[in-house]
Scaffold this motif. Structure first.
Motif, mmCIF file in Angstrom:
data_model
loop_
_atom_site.group_PDB
_atom_site.id
_atom_site.type_symbol
_atom_site.label_atom_id
_atom_site.label_comp_id
_atom_site.label_asym_id
_atom_site.label_seq_id
_atom_site.Cartn_x
_atom_site.Cartn_y
_atom_site.Cartn_z
ATOM 1 N N ASP A 141 0.879 -0.896 0.486
ATOM 2 C CA ASP A 141 -0.369 0.289 0.033
ATOM 3 C C ASP A 141 0.916 1.158 -0.296
ATOM 4 O O ASP A 141 0.755 2.485 -1.028
ATOM 5 C CB ASP A 141 -1.155 -0.097 0.857
ATOM 6 N N ALA A 142 2.523 1.142 0.840
ATOM 7 C CA ALA A 142 2.629 2.216 1.126
ATOM 8 C C ALA A 142 3.405 2.756 -0.797
ATOM 9 O O ALA A 142 3.896 3.396 -0.989
ATOM 10 C CB ALA A 142 4.045 2.356 1.680
ATOM 11 N N HIS A 143 3.939 1.292 -1.532
ATOM 12 C CA HIS A 143 4.546 1.764 -2.425
ATOM 13 C C HIS A 143 3.072 2.421 -3.837
ATOM 14 O O HIS A 143 4.017 2.940 -4.242
ATOM 15 C CB HIS A 143 4.962 0.118 -2.788
ATOM 16 N N GLN A 144 1.703 1.840 -3.769
ATOM 17 C CA GLN A 144 0.905 2.188 -4.104
ATOM 18 C C GLN A 144 0.931 3.666 -3.898
ATOM 19 O O GLN A 144 0.621 4.478 -4.992
ATOM 20 C CB GLN A 144 -0.056 1.899 -3.959
ATOM 21 N N LEU A 145 0.967 3.904 -2.797
ATOM 22 C CA LEU A 145 1.000 5.327 -2.834
ATOM 23 C C LEU A 145 1.891 6.549 -3.160
ATOM 24 O O LEU A 145 1.363 7.289 -3.446
ATOM 25 C CB LEU A 145 0.519 5.944 -1.092
ATOM 26 N N GLN A 146 2.785 6.213 -2.795
ATOM 27 C CA GLN A 146 3.673 6.697 -3.367
ATOM 28 C C GLN A 146 3.799 6.901 -5.372
ATOM 29 O O GLN A 146 3.973 8.382 -5.509
ATOM 30 C CB GLN A 146 5.721 6.051 -3.105
ATOM 31 N N LYS A 147 3.401 5.810 -5.532
ATOM 32 C CA LYS A 147 3.276 5.975 -7.070
ATOM 33 C C LYS A 147 2.061 6.962 -7.396
ATOM 34 O O LYS A 147 2.625 7.681 -8.406
ATOM 35 C CB LYS A 147 2.886 4.483 -7.402
ATOM 36 N N ALA A 148 1.250 7.213 -6.730
ATOM 37 C CA ALA A 148 -0.583 7.712 -6.689
ATOM 38 C C ALA A 148 0.364 9.268 -6.747
ATOM 39 O O ALA A 148 -0.009 10.035 -7.661
ATOM 40 C CB ALA A 148 -1.533 7.417 -5.852
ATOM 41 N N ALA A 149 1.167 9.620 -5.442
ATOM 42 C CA ALA A 149 1.447 10.774 -5.168
ATOM 43 C C ALA A 149 2.597 11.166 -6.553
ATOM 44 O O ALA A 149 2.354 12.263 -7.039
ATOM 45 C CB ALA A 149 2.521 10.461 -4.009
ATOM 46 N N ALA A 150 3.459 10.744 -7.259
ATOM 47 C CA ALA A 150 4.415 10.833 -7.773
ATOM 48 C C ALA A 150 3.497 11.724 -9.487
ATOM 49 O O ALA A 150 3.908 12.076 -10.020
ATOM 50 C CB ALA A 150 5.194 10.014 -8.668
ATOM 51 N N VAL A 151 2.337 10.833 -10.001
ATOM 52 C CA VAL A 151 1.958 10.567 -11.032
ATOM 53 C C VAL A 151 1.382 12.213 -10.974
ATOM 54 O O VAL A 151 0.829 12.534 -11.652
ATOM 55 C CB VAL A 151 1.031 9.388 -11.227
ATOM 56 N N THR A 152 0.944 12.182 -9.335
ATOM 57 C CA THR A 152 -0.161 13.387 -9.307
ATOM 58 C C THR A 152 0.686 14.726 -9.654
ATOM 59 O O THR A 152 0.144 15.324 -10.719
ATOM 60 C CB THR A 152 -0.911 13.645 -7.781
ATOM 61 N N LEU A 153 1.900 14.746 -9.127
ATOM 62 C CA LEU A 153 2.707 16.013 -9.094
ATOM 63 C C LEU A 153 3.363 16.074 -10.435
ATOM 64 O O LEU A 153 3.400 17.243 -10.543
ATOM 65 C CB LEU A 153 3.947 15.488 -8.350
ATOM 66 N N HIS A 154 3.103 14.857 -11.553
ATOM 67 C CA HIS A 154 3.851 14.974 -12.333
ATOM 68 C C HIS A 154 2.564 15.976 -13.178
ATOM 69 O O HIS A 154 3.257 16.767 -14.115
ATOM 70 C CB HIS A 154 4.432 13.225 -13.191
ATOM 71 N N LYS A 155 1.521 15.253 -13.096
ATOM 72 C CA LYS A 155 0.334 15.551 -14.336
ATOM 73 C C LYS A 155 0.311 17.080 -13.790
ATOM 74 O O LYS A 155 0.131 17.902 -15.110
ATOM 75 C CB LYS A 155 -0.706 15.140 -13.783
ATOM 76 N N ASP A 156 1.026 17.783 -12.740
ATOM 77 C CA ASP A 156 0.507 19.097 -12.310
ATOM 78 C C ASP A 156 2.061 19.523 -12.949
ATOM 79 O O ASP A 156 1.360 21.123 -12.418
ATOM 80 C CB ASP A 156 0.307 19.250 -10.899
ATOM 81 N N LYS A 157 2.499 19.772 -13.326
ATOM 82 C CA LYS A 157 3.740 19.935 -13.432
ATOM 83 C C LYS A 157 4.631 20.657 -12.292
ATOM 84 O O LYS A 157 5.336 21.791 -12.643
ATOM 85 C CB LYS A 157 3.935 20.303 -14.847
ATOM 86 N N LYS A 158 4.067 19.848 -10.981
ATOM 87 C CA LYS A 158 5.695 20.271 -9.487
ATOM 88 C C LYS A 158 6.859 19.868 -9.887
ATOM 89 O O LYS A 158 7.626 20.679 -9.636
ATOM 90 C CB LYS A 158 4.565 20.278 -8.920
ATOM 91 N N VAL A 159 6.544 19.011 -10.224
ATOM 92 C CA VAL A 159 8.095 18.596 -10.859
ATOM 93 C C VAL A 159 8.711 18.156 -12.096
ATOM 94 O O VAL A 159 7.723 18.036 -12.752
ATOM 95 C CB VAL A 159 8.261 17.386 -9.596
ATOM 96 N N VAL A 160 10.231 17.783 -12.266
ATOM 97 C CA VAL A 160 10.511 17.884 -13.343
ATOM 98 C C VAL A 160 11.242 16.695 -13.177
ATOM 99 O O VAL A 160 11.603 16.419 -12.160
ATOM 100 C CB VAL A 160 11.176 18.990 -14.354
ATOM 101 N N THR A 161 12.020 15.905 -14.089
ATOM 102 C CA THR A 161 13.201 14.712 -13.896
ATOM 103 C C THR A 161 14.359 15.378 -13.868
ATOM 104 O O THR A 161 14.581 16.308 -15.286
ATOM 105 C CB THR A 161 12.732 13.715 -15.162
#
Length: 346
Positions: free
Chosen positions: A45-65
């Motif tokens: 569940d913790a793994h899934q939570l982090q993946k969901a958070a990363a996807v959300t931030l990437h969509k919002d363009k708040k982070v870059v690679t």
């Protein structure tokens, strides 16, 4: 907080609220193990939570690679532009010079040339970006010795010789002495007041774009004993956070000179963490301070004279201990009347 936009189960949302996690960004500040511990969720569940958070931030363009930063230099100039050291060889060695965002440390024994490099940076920052500068001045915070004004005047008079890449007319039009603000901090409170109250004013007005502290270890060695290690660590973390905030907010490099200590009492694991396992000396202040740094450089004075045509100075070595963009490497340099000059061994 409403976690519905993360498409989480009610159980996971409740666990986040119970753990008092207030934002999506906070989720990514924890490792999976820490996240599992504070939320009492399962590891999957913790793994899934982090993946969901990363996807959300990437969509919002708040982070870059990192790849985004590398490809799009125009959008992220502070990640690619560097502050020149005033020497093409040293600039090449450091991939352009000193990073504009973050704390760079220069450590070394007495007479290794640390102050000479700091003074040269204070002059280099006053040139325009075309010549490796930032078009602003510098603040030089002295914590132990008086400011070396006599040496600064020598460097100013020799700029036309050292900076042959800059037209003489441009050098003559820069009032180098007026662009360096000198502060003396006798204790940690004075240093903190300078960083939190005086520097923001100079930075906001555009008077300075470089912060030099010479040296960072002097005050902490005087005010804390071995028994005060925990208190000293908290002060160092607080100081590092303040310096990072200024550097990030104003895109202003922070250059800290540090002293060294003998490595005999340190364990191999600590030295390996610091990148100093084969060194006889190491920078002072330990891991608490090391964790605040973006880049660590060390300088050493050798007993040899510099080779031709650098016959007027002692051969010295600059070494990259760690940096995000440079592998551990070394470069020779010398210090003469004109300033600090790298030596191309080829």
């Amino acid at each position: 907080m409403d976690w519905e936009h993360l498409d989480l189960s009610p159980q996971v949302s409740a666990a986040l609220n119970k753990a008092n996690i207030k934002s999506v960004e906070d989720i990514l500040t924890y490792s999976v193990v820490d996240l599992q511990r504070i939320t009492q969720l399962s590891i999957p569940d913790a793994h899934q939570l982090q993946k969901a958070a990363a996807v959300t931030l990437h969509k919002d363009k708040k982070v870059v690679t990192a790849l985004d930063l590398y490809k799009d230099q125009a959008t992220f100039p502070s990640q690619h532009q560097k502050l020149s050291l005033g020497c093409s060889i040293l600039n090449h060695f450091l991939r352009g010079g000193i990073p504009l965002v973050g704390v760079t440390e220069l450590a070394g024994e007495s007479s290794a040339g640390k102050t000479q490099i700091a003074l040269q940076l204070c002059l280099s920052v006053q040139y325009s970006a075309e010549y490796g500068g930032l078009g602003a001045g510098a603040v030089y915070i002295c914590t132990e010795d008086a400011f070396p004004n006599k040496r600064l005047q020598q460097l100013i008079k020799s700029q036309h010789k050292l900076r042959s890449d800059v037209p003489v007319d441009i050098i003559r039009n820069i009032r180098f002495g007026d662009g360096i603000y000198i502060e003396h901090a006798a204790d940690i409170d004075m240093l903190t007041e300078c960083i939190t109250k005086k520097l923001p004013i100079l930075l906001r007005r555009g008077h300075i774009r470089l912060i030099v502290i010479d040296s960072i270890a002097a005050l902490f060695r005087c005010e804390f004993t071995a028994r005060d290690a925990a208190i000293k660590a908290r002060h160092l973390q607080s100081l590092g956070a303040k310096l990072h905030h200024l550097s990030t907010s104003f895109t202003a490099p922070v250059f800290c000179i540090n002293q060294v200590t003998d490595t005999m009492k340190e364990t191999d694991s600590v030295l390996n963490h610091l990148g100093l396992q084969d060194k006889k000396v190491q920078p002072a202040l330990g891991i608490s301070w090391s964790n605040q740094l973006l880049m660590r450089l060390m300088v050493f004075r050798t007993p040899k004279m510099a080779p031709l045509p650098h016959t007027s100075g002692i051969l010295r070595i600059m070494e990259v201990i760690f940096a995000p963009h440079i592998p551990p490497s070394t470069c020779y340099y010398t210090v003469d009347l004109e300033g600090v000059k790298g030596i191309d061994v080829t």
